[in-house]
Structure formats: structure tokens, C-alpha cells
Write an enzyme that holds these catalytic residues in place. Structure first.
Site, PDB file in Angstrom:
ATOM      1  N   LYS A 162       0.821  -1.214   0.000  1.00 15.56           N
ATOM      2  CA  LYS A 162       0.000   0.000   0.000  1.00 15.56           C
ATOM      3  C   LYS A 162       0.857   1.266   0.000  1.00 15.56           C
ATOM      4  O   LYS A 162       0.547   2.237  -0.694  1.00 15.56           O
ATOM      5  CB  LYS A 162      -0.955  -0.024   1.192  1.00 15.56           C
ATOM      6  CG  LYS A 162      -2.002  -1.129   1.087  1.00 15.56           C
ATOM      7  CD  LYS A 162      -3.061  -1.016   2.143  1.00 15.56           C
ATOM      8  CE  LYS A 162      -4.044  -2.173   2.072  1.00 15.56           C
ATOM      9  NZ  LYS A 162      -4.700  -2.344   0.765  1.00 15.56           N
ATOM     10  N   LYS A 176      -2.934   2.038   9.122  1.00 13.72           N
ATOM     11  CA  LYS A 176      -3.461   1.371  10.307  1.00 13.72           C
ATOM     12  C   LYS A 176      -3.320  -0.133  10.122  1.00 13.72           C
ATOM     13  O   LYS A 176      -4.034  -0.743   9.329  1.00 13.72           O
ATOM     14  CB  LYS A 176      -4.932   1.706  10.551  1.00 13.72           C
ATOM     15  CG  LYS A 176      -5.381   1.282  11.970  1.00 13.72           C
ATOM     16  CD  LYS A 176      -6.867   1.003  12.076  1.00 13.72           C
ATOM     17  CE  LYS A 176      -7.215  -0.399  11.686  1.00 13.72           C
ATOM     18  NZ  LYS A 176      -6.689  -1.449  12.615  1.00 13.72           N
ATOM     19  N   SER A 178      -3.653  -4.145  11.226  1.00  8.36           N
ATOM     20  CA  SER A 178      -4.640  -4.910  11.988  1.00  8.36           C
ATOM     21  C   SER A 178      -4.234  -4.942  13.452  1.00  8.36           C
ATOM     22  O   SER A 178      -3.050  -5.073  13.787  1.00  8.36           O
ATOM     23  CB  SER A 178      -4.722  -6.335  11.446  1.00  8.36           C
ATOM     24  OG  SER A 178      -5.409  -7.174  12.355  1.00  8.36           O
ATOM     25  N   GLU A 252      -9.362  -4.581  -1.521  1.00  7.93           N
ATOM     26  CA  GLU A 252      -8.905  -5.957  -1.763  1.00  7.93           C
ATOM     27  C   GLU A 252      -9.595  -6.810  -0.717  1.00  7.93           C
ATOM     28  O   GLU A 252      -9.197  -6.824   0.452  1.00  7.93           O
ATOM     29  CB  GLU A 252      -7.380  -6.040  -1.673  1.00  7.93           C
ATOM     30  CG  GLU A 252      -6.796  -7.240  -2.391  1.00  7.93           C
ATOM     31  CD  GLU A 252      -6.889  -8.520  -1.577  1.00  7.93           C
ATOM     32  OE1 GLU A 252      -7.821  -9.315  -1.853  1.00  7.93           O
ATOM     33  OE2 GLU A 252      -6.082  -8.706  -0.676  1.00  7.93           O
ATOM     34  N   CYS A 286      -6.013 -14.773   0.947  1.00  4.84           N
ATOM     35  CA  CYS A 286      -7.299 -14.387   0.350  1.00  4.84           C
ATOM     36  C   CYS A 286      -7.525 -15.019  -1.013  1.00  4.84           C
ATOM     37  O   CYS A 286      -8.669 -15.240  -1.413  1.00  4.84           O
ATOM     38  CB  CYS A 286      -7.401 -12.865   0.258  1.00  4.84           C
ATOM     39  SG  CYS A 286      -6.023 -12.089  -0.596  1.00  4.84           S
ATOM     40  N   GLU A 464      -3.907  -3.635  -6.918  1.00  3.05           N
ATOM     41  CA  GLU A 464      -2.631  -3.368  -6.261  1.00  3.05           C
ATOM     42  C   GLU A 464      -1.532  -3.968  -7.127  1.00  3.05           C
ATOM     43  O   GLU A 464      -1.741  -4.969  -7.810  1.00  3.05           O
ATOM     44  CB  GLU A 464      -2.613  -3.956  -4.848  1.00  3.05           C
ATOM     45  CG  GLU A 464      -3.625  -3.266  -3.941  1.00  3.05           C
ATOM     46  CD  GLU A 464      -3.450  -3.595  -2.474  1.00  3.05           C
ATOM     47  OE1 GLU A 464      -3.278  -2.646  -1.693  1.00  3.05           O
ATOM     48  OE2 GLU A 464      -3.509  -4.783  -2.122  1.00  3.05           O
TER      49      GLU A 464
END
Length: 490
Positions: A162, A176, A178, A252, A286, A464
Site C-alpha cells: 500500500k 493502520k 490490523s 482488496e 485471500c 494493487e
């Protein structure tokens, strides 16, 4: 390992205490030990992080492309120098085997940062001729301050995926992590500062997603939010982002991806791919191909090949180089996966192996679930319809190409898909009909820096990695230049 010192927020180039007064604990899921108490960012902390980022972003954007590129390349060098140290911390926080974190997590994150550092000088506008006396030129300008909200399965990799394109485009990012796995994002902030990133350009705010994340998505000073997580949370992030200030978003989200084995496939290759598509990182990926479609006539042979490979899984001491399977990331997540396993049994799927927690020395105090394979599955079963995000494979049989394509697409998700076949004509014909953003032929799981990744349908918005992601962190300004005398009708 002894308990770490209390972790603070990272704002404007250094650690600072949260004003909220709230804390949470991060747990080693391999043994249940508390790793650290972590301070949680509140609304006032978000406000000061945004102000800091606005200050830093102006300095960062004013630098030349080559200056920004050199700083990010220095960060790449530091990441690689500290790979083992960071991998150990990632293993403690996530439970993933060190054999994985030391070769994948930091390595792939650093690759993406290096990729975007190299692309910075290539960010350019265009010139559009209108007539002899007039033309238009365009500029790609940074958005300003953007937010990244990470998931718990690949903490530092996601922080890099990111931040790399965002920073490369001249933005500042507030990240931020997790609350389940917050530690390595803070280390990344230290590395960016050490590399020469101006203060405020990368701030890290640990906190609870429902609070800190919401404050970020609602903040009028944030121009874009990039979120990785579940579909339900993603919808909330998107709604908050739109309601507050029409922020741009990248999402995502989840997946329930199909892996289709055709009858001409090498079953050994297919079984190897199915194992990696279900049990790598203990199934907490994922893009996992958890719906494995096999021709009915190949079912028995394929089951035996899967069982033989499950025997090769090595669970245990996560720092043993032979270990290739760790615990789940947390005890609540373990319990959720076990509920899905119980549901699979209840709805009539047959347990081929696993189906319970791992027991015995070294397992009883951790969040361990045995690698589980269900067979005789049906499309309507809960374990086939919903994302489990754990080491649970569902085997389904089919009779024809048209049938398996229809069933593979019969899902709200569309993140990934893959096929195994020796027939490349068949491979391309089928892949072009699958409703998924990331597809693999005779392989699974690789997402290199150059490859745009993202989903169809409920699996996400935007991409991404790749060139297009760098562009998505910019806004285009069009400027018309007129060299002839301006003509007014008044």
C-alpha cells in the site's frame, strides 16, 4: 521471548503516546503468550497524524523524482539487510512458520517497493495538440494524504504494497495495521525514517478497526483509502469514505476461488497446486483456491494424491526450518474456522483428513487447526459458499467443461481462479470465461510486483501492484495553452 515494551503510535518521524488512553494486547498464536501491550489511536491521534502527513507531504512532493526514488531504494536496502530480524518478529506476531516469513513476507514487500522506486521518474503527463495555436498538456499530481488499512495475514507485505505506490506518487500515507498483528508496520515506519523519508510521510496508527479505521475513513483530510480485509468491513469502509468526502477507494476483499483440474492434467502437478492453494500460510490467504473441482472419474486417484501430500505437512516449532505449517493467527479465528468445519460435517461433507484441532506437545496452548480436506461436497454447502480463511479444502466433482465453468462462477466472489491442464487452447478458452481478477494456469499464488492484482464482484475494487496502481495514486490535471489572441463573443 520476553514480553516487549509497550508499543506506541508512530507519528511525524518518531514514537508518541496515544491520547486515547486505550490499549490492547497482541498475542503469539503459537503458544498463547502476550507479545506486547499496544496503544490504540483515538480520534485526536488521527487528527494529529493527518496534520503531520499534510506537512510532510508538501516536502515530499516538492522533491525531484530521483530524490524520492533514492530514498525509497535506501529503504529497500535496509529491509533486505534486516530480513531475518523482521521475519522473526512477523512469525511471533502471526504464527506463520519462519521458513515462510523469511523467504516471502519481507522479500516480496521489498520487491514491490523497489519496483515503484524505479517507476517514479516514469510518472509523466502527455501533450495533446488541438490546432496550430493551441495545445493541452496533462500533469499527474499526487492526491495528498491517503490512508492504508491492513489485514492481519501479511502485515508488513500489505503495508509495503500500500505504501510503495502511494509514496512513489508523492503522497503521504497514514497506515493502520490490523490490531491482531500490528508490530512489523511500526518497524517499517522506523525504516522509512532511517532511509530519509520526511517526517509525517508515513505515520502508523495501531488501533481497533471499528474505531481507528472509522476515524480515518471519515476524516476530511484523507483523499483515498486502500483497504484489505473482509467484504462486510470493506462495504463499511467504502460507505464511510463516500459519505464523508467522496474519497477514492481501493478494496482488496475476500474470495472463494475455484481451482479446476481437467481430465488431461498431470494429477501430481494438480495435487501439488491444490496443496499450495489451500495450506500455504495455514490457509490464511485471500486468493486460496478452496473449491477444487476434479473430474468425477479422477476423484479417487486425486484424493489419494492429496492424502499423500498432507502427510508431508510439518506442523510444530515455528522457528524450526523444517516446519511448513503454523497455527492460525488468533484464538477467535481458530474458533471460527472450527465452526465452519463442524458445519461441513453437519451438512454431509465427508472428512478425508483433519477436521479438528491439532493436539499434543506444543499444540495445546496455541491456535492450531489440523489441515482439513472435505470430499463429497456440494455447491450449496456453507463450506463451499463462504470464505473460511483457514486450512480447509473442499473437493467437488464435475462432468463437463460447461458445467464446471458455470459452477466456478456461481459465487459472489471473484478474486482468483486457476486451472490445471496440458491443453493450452483449453486453458485460455476457460480462463477467459472465469469471473475472477487474478488467474493462474498450471500454477498458483504468485503475485509479483509487476502483476496487477484485485478482484471482480464482491472481491474488490481497483488493483494493487503494476503500473496502473501507481497511476491510481495520482490525479490528472489538464491545462490548455492558447497562443493566438483569445476571441470573446461579448
Amino acid at each position: 521471548m520476553s514480553r516487549m515494551a509497550e508499543q506506541q503510535l508512530y507519528i511525524h518521524g518518531g514514537y508518541t503516546s496515544a491520547t486515547s488512553g486505550r490499549t490492547f494486547e497482541t498475542i503469539n498464536p503459537a503458544n498463547g503468550n502476550v507479545l506486547a501491550t499496544v496503544q490504540a489511536a483515538g480520534r485526536e491521534d488521527v487528527d494529529r497524524a493527518v496534520k503531520s502527513a499534510q506537512q510532510g507531504q508538501k516536502i515530499w512532493a516538492a522533491m525531484t523524482a530521483m530524490e524520492r526514488s533514492r530514498i525509497l531504494r535506501r529503504a529497500v536496502d535496509i529491509l533486505r539487510e534486516r530480513n531475518d530480524e523482521l521475519a522473526k518478529l512477523e512469525t511471533l506476531d502471526t504464527g506463520k512458520a519462519y521458513s515462510e516469513t523469511s523467504t516471502v513476507d519481507i522479500v516480496t514487500g521489498a520487491d514491490v517497493l523497489e519496483y515503484y522506486a524505479g517507476l517514479i521518474p516514469a510518472l509523466e503527463g502527455s501533450q495533446i495538440p488541438l490546432r496550430e495555436t493551441s495545445f493541452v498538456y496533462t500533469r499527474r499530481e499526487p492526491l495528498g494524504v491517503v490512508a492504508g488499512i491492513g489485514a492481519w495475514n501479511y502485515p508488513i507485505q500489505i503495508a509495503l504494497w500500500k505504501s510503495a505506490p502511494a509514496l512513489a506518487a508523492g503522497n503521504a500515507m497514514i497506515f493502520k495495521p490490523s490490531e491482531v498483528t500490528p508490530l512489523t508496520a511500526l518497524k517499517l515506519a522506523e525504516i522509512y525514517s532511517e532511509a530519509g523519508l520526511p517526517d509525517g510521510v508515513f505515520n502508523v496508527l495501531p488501533g481497533v478497526g471499528a474505531e481507528t479505521g472509522q476515524y480515518l475513513t471519515e476524516h476530511p483530510g484523507i483523499a483515498k483509502v486502500s483497504f484489505t480485509g473482509g467484504v462486510a468491513s470493506g462495504k463499511k469502509v467504502m460507505a464511510n469514505s463516500a459519505a464523508s468526502s467522496l474519497k477514492e477507494v481501493t478494496m482488496e476483499l475476500g474470495g472463494k476461488s475455484p481451482l479446476i483440474v481437467f481430465d488431461d492434467a498431470d494429477l501430481d502437478l494438480a495435487a501439488d497446486i491444490a496443496m499450495m492453494a489451500n495450506f500455504f500460510s495455514s490457509g490464511q490467504v485471500c486468493t486460496n483456491g478452496t473449491r477444487v473441482f476434479v473430474p468425477a472419474k479422477c476423484k479417487a486417484a486425486f484424493e489419494q494424491k492429496i492424502l499423500a501430500r498432507v502427510e508431508r505437512i510439518r506442523a510444530g516449532d515455528v522457528f524450526d526450518p523444517q516446519t511448513n505449517f503454523g497455527p492460525l493467527v488468533s484464538f477467535p479465528h481458530r474458533d471460527n474456522v472450527l465452526r465452519y468445519i463442524a458445519k461441513g460435517k453437519e451438512e454431509g461433507a465427508r472428512v478425508l483428513c483433519g477436521g479438528d484441532v491439532l493436539k499434543g506437545d506444543g499444540f495445546d496452548n496455541g491456535a492450531w487447526v489440523a489441515p482439513t480436506v472435505f470430499t463429497d461436497c456440494r455447491d450449496e454447502m456453507t463450506i463451499v459458499r463462504e470464505e473460511i480463511f483457514g486450512p480447509v479444502m473442499s473437493l467437488l466433482t464435475y462432468e463437463s467443461e460447461d458445467e464446471v465453468i458455470r459452477r466456478a462462477n456461481d459465487t459472489d466472489y471473484g478474486l482468483a481462479a486457476g486451472i490445471v491442464t496440458a491443453d493450452l487452447n483449453l486453458a485460455h478458452r476457460v480462463i477467459h470465461q472465469l469471473e475472477a481478477g487474478i488467474c493462474w494456469i498450471n500454477t498458483w499464488g504468485e503475485s509479483p510486483a509487476e502483476m496487477p492484482v484485485g478482484g471482480y464482484k464482491h472481491s474488490g475494487i481497483g488493483r494493487e501492484n503494476g503500473v496502473m496502481t501507481l497511476q491510481s495514486y495520482t490525479q490528472v490535471k489538464s491545462i490548455q495553452v492558447e497562443m493566438a489572441k483569445f476571441q470573446s463573443i461579448f
